[in-house]
Write an enzyme that holds these catalytic residues in place. Structure first.
Site, PDB file in Angstrom:
ATOM      1  N   SER A 315       0.807  -1.214   0.000  1.00 48.12           N
ATOM      2  CA  SER A 315       0.000   0.000   0.000  1.00 48.12           C
ATOM      3  C   SER A 315       0.848   1.275   0.000  1.00 48.12           C
ATOM      4  O   SER A 315       1.593   1.535  -0.932  1.00 48.12           O
ATOM      5  CB  SER A 315      -0.962  -0.052   1.195  1.00 48.12           C
ATOM      6  OG  SER A 315      -1.894   0.976   1.168  1.00 48.12           O
ATOM      7  N   ASP A 326      11.085   5.788  -9.246  1.00 51.86           N
ATOM      8  CA  ASP A 326      10.870   6.444 -10.540  1.00 51.86           C
ATOM      9  C   ASP A 326      11.767   7.663 -10.720  1.00 51.86           C
ATOM     10  O   ASP A 326      12.270   7.925 -11.818  1.00 51.86           O
ATOM     11  CB  ASP A 326       9.399   6.862 -10.693  1.00 51.86           C
ATOM     12  CG  ASP A 326       8.518   5.729 -11.192  1.00 51.86           C
ATOM     13  OD1 ASP A 326       9.014   4.586 -11.306  1.00 51.86           O
ATOM     14  OD2 ASP A 326       7.329   5.980 -11.465  1.00 51.86           O
ATOM     15  N   LYS A 340      -0.264  -3.790  -3.849  1.00 47.75           N
ATOM     16  CA  LYS A 340      -1.600  -3.221  -3.580  1.00 47.75           C
ATOM     17  C   LYS A 340      -1.654  -1.836  -4.222  1.00 47.75           C
ATOM     18  O   LYS A 340      -1.138  -0.867  -3.680  1.00 47.75           O
ATOM     19  CB  LYS A 340      -1.869  -3.133  -2.082  1.00 47.75           C
ATOM     20  CG  LYS A 340      -3.255  -2.595  -1.740  1.00 47.75           C
ATOM     21  CD  LYS A 340      -3.512  -2.702  -0.236  1.00 47.75           C
ATOM     22  CE  LYS A 340      -4.901  -2.186   0.128  1.00 47.75           C
ATOM     23  NZ  LYS A 340      -4.979  -0.732   0.155  1.00 47.75           N
TER      24      LYS A 340
END
Length: 482
Positions: A315, A326, A340
């Site tokens: 999560s 990223d 998730k």
């Protein structure tokens, strides 16, 4: 005389005209009132429908639910409880979503939910979800009774205190697992097709969301959960580390089940510059980019960051890790995360009950959707073999000449505990028999050389204790940062 008659006739004619005009006026007024009332009624209905936000088909369905509710409430042959009927109706709707993350909670269950978010409650310290009609452990919290007892991510809970939880709502299972401080609860869990009973002592769970330790010149920040104040805690600890001259840091997110999305965004903002997208939220064709609201923390800008994850990192842990990966703000170590990629929101009702439901899916800044896949690390560091062992059933005794896959697990575990077991075959040989005897003797057990229930329980307990102290994975990360 004739003139007088004419005057009378003229007067009568004028009177008729006046009466006719008056009656027409009254009729016209009545008509206006009726038309106004009709318009008002339709306008009220139209406004009501508009305010409800429901289309015609949805209003028909809601009307049907209302009719069924009224019929059962008034005409059922036994007395009914109106609140229980309405609660059941909402639970039924939520169940039909087939979503393990959506649930309806009563006032009492809402209190427990709010305690989880705040970080203080009595229980075993394990995040659970309902998935494919089973109750699954998302992850045990670090140093919690659940972790110390041997509960692991993705364990499937089949029984609580010997009673099956099959088909039970998640909130009912959570209620059974929680209880008074100091009492015990036994969970029957399945892991890799094997069943095992795990006894856990309930305790007050205070989730300290951030813990900081120096390992030489490397600062290690263990982040246990994303709860209210987590980002502020981490920021404070990073400033402290910076004053100590720490340049290399590890953010340990292993077995972090997630929590509040806004805390993950604020935590990412410690490292990610203002106005950079931290996470993208999608609902149908609508996309919203959540951006870092402030400048990155100046003390964090020159730090070399590593993030450590495993299959229990879920999560909000993944939201943070995905953004950092990223933007190349950190290198990720460990094993693939839980996966998730959806976001829940809540609606609290006046009676204190709560509806938690999945509202959105989320993507990393570079549009990676990780739901069901997880985030792969840049550098894979597997946990020691003994930490990934399947549960060895304690209702079976293993002895000389047995040939079973669980025998191999016994060998791996005993070797990890320091006993002389060289081969890892599935055959219970004389070498293993001697190792079992040595283990039994050292732990004041009957020295039979048979791996029975008592031996199994002590064996499992010691492996869990070893795993809780084992920092071999963390040490490998630290070594790469030096």
């Amino acid at each position: 005389m004739s003139e007088s008659n004419e005057d009378q006739q003229t007067a009568k004619k004028q009177k008729k005209q006046v009466n006719f005009k008056l009656s027409s006026f009254i009729l016209m007024l009545v008509g206006i009132v009726v038309i106004t009332a009709v318009i008002a009624v339709f306008a009220t209905i139209a406004i009501s429908h508009w305010a409800s936000g429901l289309n015609s088909e949805q209003r028909t369905s809601v009307k049907k639910i209302e009719q069924a509710y009224k019929t059962l409430d008034k005409e059922y042959y036994k007395p009914t409880n109106s609140k229980k009927l309405s609660d059941a109706a909402i639970k039924g709707m939520v169940t039909k979503l087939h979503d393990p993350y959506s649930e309806y909670m009563t006032k009492e269950q809402t209190k427990s939910f709010n305690e989880d978010v705040s970080g203080d409650f009595v229980g075993i310290g394990a995040e659970m979800q309902k998935k494919h009609n089973t109750i699954q452990i998302t992850s045990p919290m670090k140093d919690s009774p659940a972790e110390k007892a041997g509960i692991k991510p993705k364990d499937v809970v089949t029984k609580v205190d010997g009673k099956s939880v099959k088909g039970k709502p998640l909130e009912d299972v959570v209620k059974k697992v929680r209880g008074k401080k100091g009492t015990n609860v036994t969970l029957t869990v399945e892991r890799d097709g094997q069943s095992h009973d795990i006894k856990i002592k309930r305790d007050t769970i205070h989730v300290k969301s951030v813990e900081y330790k120096k390992h030489g010149k490397v600062g290690v920040f263990t982040i246990n959960k994303f709860q209210s104040g987590t980002s502020a805690e981490l920021k404070s600890q990073i400033i402290k580390a910076h004053k100590q001259g720490v340049k290399n840091i590890v953010l340990d997110l292993r077995n972090n089940p997630g929590g509040l999305l806004n805390e993950a965004v604020k935590m990412a903002n410690i490292f990610i510059d203002k106005n950079k997208t931290v996470v993208s939220l999608e609902k149908g064709k609508h996309t919203e980019s959540i951006k870092a609201p402030n400048d990155a923390l100046k003390e964090a800008k020159d730090m070399n960051v590593a993030i450590l994850v495993n299959k229990g990192s879920a999560s909000s842990s993944e939201v943070f890790t995905g953004a950092m990966k990223d933007y190349h703000k950190a290198k990720v170590y460990g094993t693939t995360t839980f996966g998730k990629g959806i976001v829940q929101t809540t609606k609290e009702f006046k009676d204190g009950s709560l509806l938690k439901y999945t509202e959105l899916k989320w993507l990393t800044p570079h549009k990676h959707y990780i739901h069901g896949k997880g985030i792969k690390p840049n550098v894979e560091i597997k946990e020691p073999a003994y930490q990934s062992l399947t549960v060895i059933p304690n209702n079976t005794t293993y002895q000389l000449n047995d040939d079973n896959k669980n025998v191999k697990s016994i060998k791996i575990g005993l070797q990890a505990l320091g006993y002389n077991v060289d081969n890892k075959t599935t055959k219970f040989d004389s070498e293993l028999q001697q190792a079992v005897k040595s283990f039994q003797e050292k732990n004041n057990l009957s020295t039979t050389g048979k791996f029975d229930k008592t031996t199994n329980d002590k064996f499992t307990q010691q492996l869990v204790q070893k795993a809780n102290k084992d920092e071999s994975v963390l040490d490998k990360v630290i070594k790469q940062l030096k």
